[in-house]
Scaffold this motif. Structure first.
Motif, short mmCIF file in Angstrom:
data_model
loop_
_atom_site.label_atom_id
_atom_site.label_comp_id
_atom_site.label_asym_id
_atom_site.label_seq_id
_atom_site.Cartn_x
_atom_site.Cartn_y
_atom_site.Cartn_z
N ASP A 272 27.96 54.48 17.17
CA ASP A 272 28.20 55.35 18.32
C ASP A 272 27.32 54.98 19.50
OD1 ASP A 272 30.21 56.77 17.16
OD2 ASP A 272 28.97 58.46 16.52
N LYS A 273 26.05 54.65 19.21
CA LYS A 273 25.13 54.29 20.29
C LYS A 273 25.56 52.98 20.97
CE LYS A 273 21.43 54.97 17.64
NZ LYS A 273 20.02 55.00 17.16
N THR A 275 28.61 51.68 20.99
CA THR A 275 29.86 51.95 21.72
C THR A 275 29.57 52.68 23.02
OG1 THR A 275 31.04 52.11 19.62
CG2 THR A 275 32.15 53.02 21.55
N SER A 276 28.62 53.60 22.99
CA SER A 276 28.26 54.36 24.19
C SER A 276 27.69 53.44 25.26
CB SER A 276 27.22 55.44 23.85
OG SER A 276 27.76 56.35 22.92
N GLY A 280 30.34 53.02 27.83
CA GLY A 280 29.81 54.02 28.75
C GLY A 280 29.41 53.44 30.09
#
Length: 613
Positions: A272-273, A275-276, A280
């Motif tokens: 998740d980090k 991907t963020s 992001g």
């Protein structure tokens, strides 16, 4: 940095924020976000209002974006799907047996042949002379777009979903390797082509070297160090540097870094980090700047390039028609047609490919713009066709395969109570009387001698869960050890009078034990001490479920904020090896295992929602 550069950077970052908000507000679901960002970039760039220019800082951020895009694409590869064990034949909605890996490979071979034919036709028509480059572009598949669409439809766990995903994996990995060879030959590095082997050797070395330290990193990392993320960026820059040193493309190094990171089995929080960080900030800049650099005015001023555009759109779709032909032999015709169209989406590899081609000067700027615009049009059309054509059917779900050894008064109620939506059960017995009694009520096979050879022949070890539940403890132990040697994921053995040494040996071998005596005494204790707990465990109208929360729509939120929290009773939460007592203010993290109870239909629905990626 001058005022124009500052304004361009500000506008790009602002657009990266506004575009997904706009799409969510007006429910623009059929167009991938990447395509929307390219379109907005076209409007704001040299083809439209010319408010954004390609400055040095934006070019640097855009290059980082494409490297992170390829890294995250490498992390999307699910290696478990490529193993033969996980690609046994499964029954599709149309009733035919499907091997997802074999079907996907056949489909991609057809795509490769069709792409070569279409590339030759382009040269024959005098529209584009680089046959090799056109072939690579025509066979690419946008893996990220495909995965997002399959997740949205909730079909990643179905035969056709697995087959489409594997086809997309091949459509990303193989063209990328071919692009590396192509770039080496055309860039004057043909004699260094063998050095690319060093790149793969470096990837394998990093995987071997960091497997154990990575596990330690995860334990000692904290908010101010983020060692898992630092390791990810080390892998990226190490393999990108090696790739450029041996004459390969940096995007291949980034892609391999993503594959290495995937094989390290990072936690959901780490994924998740990463991907963020990528999606992001950096990757949206790459897509927006791709649109900014497109010069449609020049494209429309060249009749040859303008003529190339509709031909490319048609050819990008035609290149994937072999997928439809192969899928139609295994799946429902409507879904096969939809799946073929979804694999025609191609943007994530096309953009880096064209970037490499422009650097090698084997394609003109207007031709490159025509390819990009054609890919954008196809990425808009194909997901719309897929979403309107694909019909979701509950029968097509891949279920957990359970093999139950023993048909008796203990196993039959268990088989009856296991929901057929989640489990596909095969039973075996060596008792003729039991076979005659129960054969009409279950998928039961009679095997006089329950030995390894007989079970292998009948597919007794082709399962996710193996349960040895005969009345004979010694035979159950023998069968459970046999199943463990055959690499069955979960093995459960039923024991009526176990010895302490036997229990310890079985647990050391990774075999789960159902101790009849302990279970009966535990139920009696529960009935005496906590009647309500006993009622929950034995209630036929309510169920007790365990689910690992993967749906990011429900992570990072308090339990009290879940819209269905009033319809479930959360008992415990396991985070790693720690058990948490749930409260309304408890914030759920990705990978948390939630144990809850509720009415059967409601709990079943909640389990499906929370477990969906």
């Amino acid at each position: 940095m001058n005022e124009m550069s500052q304004l361009s950077l500000f506008l790009v970052v602002l657009l990266a924020l506004v575009i997904p908000i706009f799409m969510a507000r007006f429910k623009v679901n059929n167009v991938p976000t990447a395509v929307a960002e390219i379109i907005v970039g076209i409007i704001m760039g040299s083809s439209g209002f010319n408010l954004i220019s390609n400055t040095a800082s934006l070019s640097f951020l855009s290059n980082l974006g494409v490297i992170l895009l390829m890294f995250l694409s490498g992390m999307e590869i699910d290696f478990d799907l490529l193993s033969r064990k996980n690609n046994q034949k499964i029954r599709s909605q149309s009733g035919k047996m499907v091997d997802p890996l074999k079907t996907a490979f056949g489909a991609f071979i057809g795509v490769a042949v069709m792409s070569l034919i279409l590339a030759f036709l382009l040269k024959l028509f005098g529209l584009f002379s680089e046959v090799s480059l056109a072939t690579i572009i025509f066979m690419t598949v946008a893996l990220g777009v495909v995965i997002a669409t399959l997740k949205e439809k909730d079909i990643l766990g179905r035969p056709i979903g697995q087959t489409i995903l594997l086809t997309a994996v091949m459509g990303e990995v193989i063209p990328l390797l071919l692009l590396t060879v192509y770039a080496s030959l055309h860039g004057g590095n043909a004699e260094q082509l063998w050095l690319i082997i060093l790149l793969f050797a470096a990837a394998i070395f990093l995987l071997w070297r960091f497997q154990q330290p990575y596990n330690w990193f995860v334990k000692v990392t904290k908010a101010t160090t983020q060692l898992d993320i630092r390791l990810a960026f080390f892998l990226i820059f190490a393999l990108v540097t090696v790739a450029e040193t041996v004459g390969a493309e940096n995007i291949l190094g980034a892609f391999l870094a993503g594959m290495v990171m995937k094989l390290l089995e990072p936690s959901e929080a780490t994924k998740d980090k990463l991907t963020s960080i990528g999606y992001g900030f950096f990757i949206p800049i790459f897509f927006i700047m791709t649109g900014v650099k497109l010069n449609l005015r020049t494209l429309f001023a060249h009749p040859t390039s303008l003529m190339l555009l509709p031909v490319l759109i048609i050819f990008l779709i035609l290149a994937k028609m072999p997928v439809v032909a192969v899928y139609m032999r295994k799946f429902d015709h409507g879904n096969a047609f939809a799946g073929g169209f979804l694999t025609a989406t191609t943007i994530t590899i096309v953009l880096p490919t064209l970037q490499v081609a422009r650097r090698l000067k084997v394609i003109t700027s207007t031709q490159s713009d025509a390819f990009i615009l054609a890919a954008v049009v196809v990425c808009i059309v194909c997901p719309i066709v897929f979403n309107s054509s694909f019909k979701l059917t509950p029968e097509d779900r891949i279920k957990q395969r359970v093999v139950m050894i023993g048909a008796n008064t203990f196993t039959m109620p268990v088989v009856h109570d296991l929901h057929d939506k989640w489990y596909a059960i095969k039973m075996f017995t060596n008792q003729q009387n039991n076979y005659d009694t129960f054969k009409s009520r279950s998928n039961l096979t009679f095997i006089p001698d329950l030995n390894q050879e007989a079970l292998l022949k009948e597919g007794g070890f082709d399962c996710d869960i193996f349960v040895a539940a005969l009345h004979n403890d010694q035979k159950n132990i023998e069968l459970s050890r046999m199943a463990k040697k055959m690499d069955v994921k979960r093995v459960i053995v039923r024991l009526q009078q176990p010895e302490a040494k036997t229990i310890n040996d079985l647990r050391a071998a990774g075999i789960e034990i159902f101790n009849f005596t302990n279970v009966r005494s535990a139920l009696m204790r529960a009935l005496i001490e906590s009647p309500a707990v006993y009622q929950v465990m034995t209630d036929t109208k309510n169920v007790l479920y365990s689910v690992v929360v993967r749906n990011t729509a429900y992570t990072g939120r308090q339990l009290m904020d879940w819209e269905f929290v009033d319809k479930m009773t959360v008992s415990r939460i396991r985070r790693g090896s720690t058990w948490l007592s749930p409260h309304g203010s408890t914030v759920i993290e990705p990978g948390d295992e939630v144990i809850f109870s509720g009415e059967f239909e409601t709990a079943d629905h909640i389990r499906q929602i929370l477990g969906k990626e």
